[in-house]
Structures are given as C-alpha cells and as structure tokens.
Design a protein around this motif. Structure first.
Motif, short mmCIF file in Angstrom:
data_model
loop_
_atom_site.label_atom_id
_atom_site.label_comp_id
_atom_site.label_asym_id
_atom_site.label_seq_id
_atom_site.Cartn_x
_atom_site.Cartn_y
_atom_site.Cartn_z
N PHE A 62 0.86 -1.12 0.12
CA PHE A 62 0.00 0.15 0.03
C PHE A 62 0.93 1.18 0.05
O PHE A 62 0.44 2.17 -0.74
N ILE A 63 2.00 1.16 0.84
CA ILE A 63 2.96 2.37 0.78
C ILE A 63 3.47 2.42 -0.57
O ILE A 63 3.48 3.64 -1.19
N TYR A 64 3.71 1.40 -1.10
CA TYR A 64 4.67 1.43 -2.53
C TYR A 64 3.73 1.89 -3.69
O TYR A 64 4.05 2.68 -4.65
N THR A 65 2.54 1.74 -3.51
CA THR A 65 1.72 1.98 -4.51
C THR A 65 0.64 3.25 -4.31
O THR A 65 -0.05 3.67 -5.14
N GLU A 66 1.37 3.91 -3.28
CA GLU A 66 0.62 5.44 -2.89
C GLU A 66 -0.67 5.35 -2.24
O GLU A 66 -1.44 6.37 -2.40
N HIS A 67 -1.24 4.24 -1.97
CA HIS A 67 -2.57 4.05 -1.29
C HIS A 67 -2.39 4.47 0.14
O HIS A 67 -3.62 4.96 0.51
N MET A 68 -1.33 4.55 0.66
CA MET A 68 -1.16 5.04 1.92
C MET A 68 -0.08 6.16 1.85
O MET A 68 0.72 6.12 0.89
N GLY A 69 0.07 7.24 3.02
CA GLY A 69 0.97 7.79 2.88
C GLY A 69 2.30 7.33 3.34
O GLY A 69 2.42 6.33 4.22
N ASP B 289 7.04 7.36 2.61
CA ASP B 289 8.32 7.14 1.72
C ASP B 289 8.33 5.82 1.12
O ASP B 289 7.86 4.92 1.76
N SER B 290 8.98 5.86 -0.10
CA SER B 290 9.54 4.39 -0.50
C SER B 290 10.25 3.74 0.38
O SER B 290 10.38 2.53 0.71
N SER B 291 11.16 4.40 1.31
CA SER B 291 12.19 3.89 2.15
C SER B 291 11.38 2.92 3.17
O SER B 291 11.52 2.19 3.67
N GLN B 292 10.17 3.53 3.65
CA GLN B 292 9.44 2.95 4.51
C GLN B 292 8.72 1.65 4.07
O GLN B 292 8.56 0.63 4.65
N ALA B 293 8.46 1.84 2.79
CA ALA B 293 7.74 0.63 1.88
C ALA B 293 8.85 -0.40 2.07
O ALA B 293 8.40 -1.67 2.28
N TYR B 294 10.28 -0.13 1.65
CA TYR B 294 11.14 -1.11 1.73
C TYR B 294 11.48 -1.89 2.83
O TYR B 294 11.67 -3.05 3.11
N GLY B 295 11.36 -1.03 4.01
CA GLY B 295 11.50 -1.45 5.61
C GLY B 295 10.24 -2.47 5.70
O GLY B 295 10.67 -3.41 6.47
N PHE B 296 9.19 -2.20 5.49
CA PHE B 296 8.11 -3.03 6.04
C PHE B 296 8.16 -4.29 4.97
O PHE B 296 8.01 -5.30 5.30
N LEU B 297 8.76 -4.14 3.56
CA LEU B 297 9.12 -5.36 2.89
C LEU B 297 9.94 -6.11 3.40
O LEU B 297 9.66 -7.54 3.40
N VAL B 298 11.09 -5.92 3.87
CA VAL B 298 12.16 -6.66 4.58
C VAL B 298 11.49 -7.39 5.74
O VAL B 298 11.55 -8.36 5.85
N LEU B 299 10.81 -6.45 6.69
CA LEU B 299 10.45 -7.04 7.58
C LEU B 299 9.46 -8.00 7.62
O LEU B 299 9.11 -9.04 8.40
N GLY B 300 8.56 -7.78 6.51
CA GLY B 300 7.50 -8.71 6.27
C GLY B 300 8.06 -9.98 5.76
O GLY B 300 7.53 -10.85 6.09
N VAL B 301 9.03 -9.94 4.80
CA VAL B 301 9.47 -11.38 4.54
C VAL B 301 10.05 -12.02 5.48
O VAL B 301 10.18 -13.26 5.54
#
Length: 126
Positions: A74-81, A83-95
């Motif tokens: 959602f952060i990466y596709t801009e459905h949520m506010g 940064d892209s760095s936050q999206a990558y952080g959530f991606l790493v933690l999610g994996v």
C-alpha cells in the motif's frame, strides 16, 4: 579359502564375518550376546507431542508478516502515505516474518492432516 582384497586401513564390512551372535564379555566378566547389547548413545525416539507454543509463534509470525507485506504494498503503490524507504523497510520485515511463519505453519498443517513424511517432531519445541 577365499582371498580378501588388499585393504589399506580396515576391512570392508561385507568382507568380515558376521559377529552379531558372538558372545561378548563386559567389564564384570559376564557373557552376553551382542544382539542383546544396545548402545544407548544411538537411541533416538521421536516425541509426537504437539508443540502448541511453536505453532502459536508460527501463526503470529505468519499474520504479522502478511500484514507488513500488505502495508508495504500500500505504501509503495501510494494508497497510503509514506516514503518508498518505509515501503522497503516494511517489505524486509514482512519477508523476515512471513517465511519462517509460513514454513512452520505448513509443517503443522501437514502433520495435523497426516501427510506422509510430516510429523510434529520436525517443529522445534519451545
């Protein structure tokens, strides 16, 4: 008489005589047969107890890993506010949370269903 091939260090087990029924003497001098003697160092018994804490941890990791992956999307596709760095952080933690959670949950499910080759002993107990 059959000749044995040259063996440099030790004889092959197929070339030796079968010594399983030969009597053995222990330290006290009593005689036993080697088939009755069992080395307890090599005994291994599987415990079929259900590791409830491990399964609960696996479900927790699976749920939060999935949640972090969805938030990252959602952060990466801009459905949520954010940064892209936050999206990558959530991606790493999610994996990092999703993979072990999915793996142990899958083993627990297959063990519960009785699939061949799966048992609760493959899940570490805490």
């Amino acid at each position: 008489m059959e000749e044995r091939p040259h063996v440099r260090y030790s004889a092959l087990s197929s070339m030796q005589e079968d010594h399983r029924d030969r009597p053995l003497k222990d330290r006290r001098g009593t005689t036993t047969t080697s088939s009755a003697h069992e080395d307890l160092r090599y005994r291994f018994e599987l415990h079929e107890d259900v590791p409830w804490k491990s399964i609960a941890l696996a479900l927790f990791l699976l749920a939060f890993g999935s949640l972090f992956l969805v938030i990252s999307h959602f952060i990466y596709t801009e459905h949520m506010g954010g940064d892209s760095s936050q999206a990558y952080g959530f991606l790493v933690l999610g994996v990092l949370l999703f993979l072990p959670g999915f793996y142990e949950t899958r083993i627990a499910y297959y063990s519960w269903r009785g699939y061949k080759g799966y048992s609760y002993s493959r899940i570490p107990a805490y």
